[in-house]
Structure formats: C-alpha cells, structure tokens
Design an enzyme around this catalytic site. Structure first.
Site, PDB file in Angstrom:
ATOM      1  N   THR A  11       0.816  -1.223   0.000  1.00  0.00           N
ATOM      2  CA  THR A  11       0.000   0.000   0.000  1.00  0.00           C
ATOM      3  C   THR A  11       0.848   1.271   0.000  1.00  0.00           C
ATOM      4  OG1 THR A  11      -0.152  -0.017   2.424  1.00  0.00           O
ATOM      5  CG2 THR A  11      -1.898  -1.151   1.191  1.00  0.00           C
ATOM      6  N   GLY A  12       2.157   1.157   0.163  1.00  0.00           N
ATOM      7  CA  GLY A  12       3.034   2.334   0.157  1.00  0.00           C
ATOM      8  C   GLY A  12       3.390   2.752  -1.266  1.00  0.00           C
ATOM      9  N   ARG A  39      -3.366  -2.934   9.889  1.00  0.00           N
ATOM     10  CA  ARG A  39      -4.235  -1.750   9.787  1.00  0.00           C
ATOM     11  C   ARG A  39      -4.628  -1.454   8.338  1.00  0.00           C
ATOM     12  NH1 ARG A  39       0.873   0.457  10.757  1.00  0.00           N
ATOM     13  NH2 ARG A  39       1.628   1.901   9.148  1.00  0.00           N
ATOM     14  N   CYS A 130      18.417   5.037  -3.142  1.00  0.00           N
ATOM     15  CA  CYS A 130      17.944   5.636  -4.390  1.00  0.00           C
ATOM     16  C   CYS A 130      18.999   6.521  -5.055  1.00  0.00           C
ATOM     17  CB  CYS A 130      16.667   6.433  -4.146  1.00  0.00           C
ATOM     18  SG  CYS A 130      16.765   7.600  -2.767  1.00  0.00           S
ATOM     19  N   GLN A 157      17.555  15.877  -4.200  1.00  0.00           N
ATOM     20  CA  GLN A 157      16.667  14.738  -3.992  1.00  0.00           C
ATOM     21  C   GLN A 157      15.247  15.170  -3.660  1.00  0.00           C
ATOM     22  OE1 GLN A 157      20.373  12.440  -1.966  1.00  0.00           O
ATOM     23  NE2 GLN A 157      18.405  11.433  -1.639  1.00  0.00           N
ATOM     24  N   GLY A 161      11.412  10.734  -1.658  1.00  0.00           N
ATOM     25  CA  GLY A 161      12.395   9.907  -0.982  1.00  0.00           C
ATOM     26  C   GLY A 161      12.104   9.740   0.500  1.00  0.00           C
ATOM     27  N   LYS A 215      26.052   6.607   2.910  1.00  0.00           N
ATOM     28  CA  LYS A 215      25.506   5.498   2.120  1.00  0.00           C
ATOM     29  C   LYS A 215      26.042   5.527   0.697  1.00  0.00           C
ATOM     30  CE  LYS A 215      21.008   5.356   4.498  1.00  0.00           C
ATOM     31  NZ  LYS A 215      19.573   5.711   4.334  1.00  0.00           N
ATOM     32  N   ARG A 236      17.951  17.948  -0.001  1.00  0.00           N
ATOM     33  CA  ARG A 236      16.528  17.759  -0.278  1.00  0.00           C
ATOM     34  C   ARG A 236      16.000  19.020  -0.949  1.00  0.00           C
ATOM     35  NH1 ARG A 236      14.633  12.932  -0.265  1.00  0.00           N
ATOM     36  NH2 ARG A 236      15.121  12.506   1.917  1.00  0.00           N
ATOM     37  N   HIS A 243      15.055  12.340  -8.633  1.00  0.00           N
ATOM     38  CA  HIS A 243      16.318  12.789  -8.052  1.00  0.00           C
ATOM     39  C   HIS A 243      17.268  13.235  -9.164  1.00  0.00           C
ATOM     40  CE1 HIS A 243      14.953  11.406  -4.293  1.00  0.00           C
ATOM     41  NE2 HIS A 243      15.804  10.426  -4.038  1.00  0.00           N
TER      42      HIS A 243
END
Length: 340
Positions: A11-12, A39, A130, A157, A161, A215, A236, A243
């Site tokens: 659902t995301g 839920r 990503c 980005q 994200g 990362k 951001r 991105h």
C-alpha cells in the site's frame, strides 16, 4: 511456468510502484500476493488490470513462494525478512537493513548482475539507496573504460524519498505560503521545504557527514569498486518525484567527453539527452514514470587532468527503488531460478 511473488508493503508508494512495474514489464507471475500491515488489511491495490486486496503480513506463510519484494522500513524488515528467507522465499529488500552485510549482495543489474548469485548465504538480496542506484548506472561503463579514481557528487533529492509524509509536507507548506492564515509547521523536515533547499538527509554522523552521504560512499564501493573515492553532499529539494545529481568524475586515464558520451549512449539503462542549447537536458519532472537513468551536460573538467562532469536524473520511485527491485528479480530468475 511462472513465479509466486509477494509484494510486502503493497500500500506504500514503492510497493504500489513494484506492482505497476511487475505488470508493465510482464514479469512471469503465476500467483501474486499484496501484503501489508494489519491496519491496511483489505485495502485494494492495482496489479495491471486486476485489483488485489491486501493480506496480513503478520500471519502470511511464505512457504512455497519464490520471491518477496520488500518495501517496508528496516524495523519491520528485521522481523519479517528472516521469516520469509527461512521459508525458502528469496527476499529482495528495499530498506537499508542488509545493504552493508558482507553476506548479502547489493545489486544494480546494469552494474553487477553476477552478484545475485551470492543470495544463497541468507536468501536475501539488498536494493541500494535511491541516490546511489542511478549514480552507479552512470559510473560503471565509464569506470570500465578509464578507471575512476574519485567522484564528487551533489544530489538534489525529491521529497518522495521521504515517502508519502514528505510529499504531503511539501504540498501543505506550498499551499500555506499562498494562504498565510494556514499556520503550518515543519514535521518531516527540520526546516521549511517549500521554496527552499535543505542540505540534510538522514541523521548526522560524528565526522559531519549525513548518513545519506555515507551510504553513497559505502554502496558505490560495494557495487562498483572498493578503490573508488567518493565524497557526497546530499540535498533535499522541493520536487515531488525525481532525483538529480551533479557528478564530477576523476579518472586514472584520459577520457574525452565525446567518447564518454558515446559510451553512455550504448550503456544499459541509460538515455543520453545532451544538447548544448536551451532545454537540451533532462530535469526531474521529465523523468517521472520512465525506466531510464538520464544523462545530460557531459563535459570536460578543465581543472584536473582526467575529469568529466555530468548531470544525472532518474525517477527515484522507479530506478531508485521499485524498478531496481523488479530488475533484480528478473536477473535472479534468468541466472539462478530459471522459471518462466
């Protein structure tokens, strides 16, 4: 004969994209399960022309299922991924939980497809961050030709994200700017994101880097070459999806910009749009919904002996997440499982 596929976190934003891409790319699916938390039980999601109702992740039995695409946070992944893997289902995980585990391959199929063969140690394959995914697609073919010494990257980005909450925050803050009676406070980000840029993604580390920057360093070394030096500044920006990255590359050998352009044009997963005129480049809004990583602004760096600058843009919900996960599943099927 096809595969039995489970999409975890269906659902995301990323989970829905995984379902879309599986259908778009006609992945050989015999049976598919859309899994979510209790839920969200019964929530409907689309898979091609079909509508699926979500099942309860907590009670789902992964026995007999071939591949599970995970698009849930690290905390939940820590609970459910080992259960799926133990049941014999190969987990392709989009969280950061397993990326730095030496027994878990970190894979971008255009770059290191052979790495999927190391999945068997834990029955898990990790999907990279990503911002890393799109960058290494651009770096690998150039590295094969001239050997990269050092990369300096600045990212731009999008708020997707950060998930749905990031998208909602940009939308709500933008509306509030035009309607001053709306007293809207930042919740997801430490400062206002609407009409602003924030040089801060993830938590700060002791050396002054953010974890997002760390990362990019660690994952590039694991995916492409541990000898490459990488330094990153991750920002951001008030963009909903897509991105962008400004990448400066220093090589061991000379690489002419024309040859670099030709190499990238022939490389898998890349689309070069590079005209030295107004609009002769790709911006984030133009890459949304596309599979490709777009490269523009390819040019020599005159300040060093063997340097190239380029601009790299990609849909972070696709190549940066869902698409790469599906491509890993395709690669796993072709190299190892060999069904369908």
């Amino acid at each position: 004969m096809g595969y039995r596929i489970a999409v975890v976190g269906a659902t995301g934003n990323v989970g829905r994209e995984m379902l879309n891409i599986l259908a778009e790319r006609e992945f050989p699916v015999d049976e598919i399960a859309a899994l979510a938390s209790r839920r969200s039980l019964g929530t409907e999601v689309s898979f091609g022309d079909r509508t699926l109702k979500t099942l309860d992740l907590d009670t789902f039995d992964f026995t007999g299922w071939d591949i599970a695409l995970f698009a849930i946070g690290s905390d939940a992944t820590k609970i459910y991924a080992p259960k799926a893997a133990k049941a014999g289902c190969v987990v392709i995980d989009n969280s950061s939980l397993y990326r730095y585990d030496p027994d878990v391959p970190l894979v971008v199929p255009e770059v290191n497809p052979q790495a999927v063969e190391g999945y068997a140690k834990k029955n898990i394959i990790a999907n990279p961050n990503c911002s890393t995914a799109q960058m290494v697609v651009a770096l690998k073919p150039l590295h094969d030709r001239a050997r990269i010494k050092r990369v300096v990257v600045s990212t731009y980005q999008s708020v997707s994200g950060s998930g749905k909450d990031g998208i909602d925050e940009l939308w709500d803050q933008t509306k509030a700017v035009y309607n001053p009676t709306d007293d809207y406070q930042a919740k997801v980000y430490p400062k206002q994101i609407a009409f602003n840029v924030i040089p801060h993604i993830d938590v700060f580390l002791e050396d002054g880097q953010t974890k997002e920057e760390w990362k990019m360093v660690a994952e590039t070394k694991k995916i492409v070459d541990p000898k490459i030096k990488v330094t990153a500044t991750c920002v951001r920006v008030p963009v909903f999806v897509g991105h962008a990255e400004a990448i400066n590359i220093e090589f061991e050998d000379h690489l002419d910009e024309a040859e670099a352009r030709d190499i990238l044009r022939e490389a898998p997963g890349i689309m070069v749009i590079d005209k030295r005129e107004d609009g002769g480049y790709v911006t984030p809004i133009e890459c949304v919904g596309d599979f490709a990583t777009f490269i523009s602004r390819i040019r020599q760096d005159p300040t060093i002996d063997n340097g190239i600058n380029l601009w790299c843009v990609s849909d972070n919900l696709r190549k940066g997440a869902a698409l790469n996960a599906v491509q890993i599943a395709e690669t796993l099927g072709a190299r190892v499982l060999k069904k369908g």
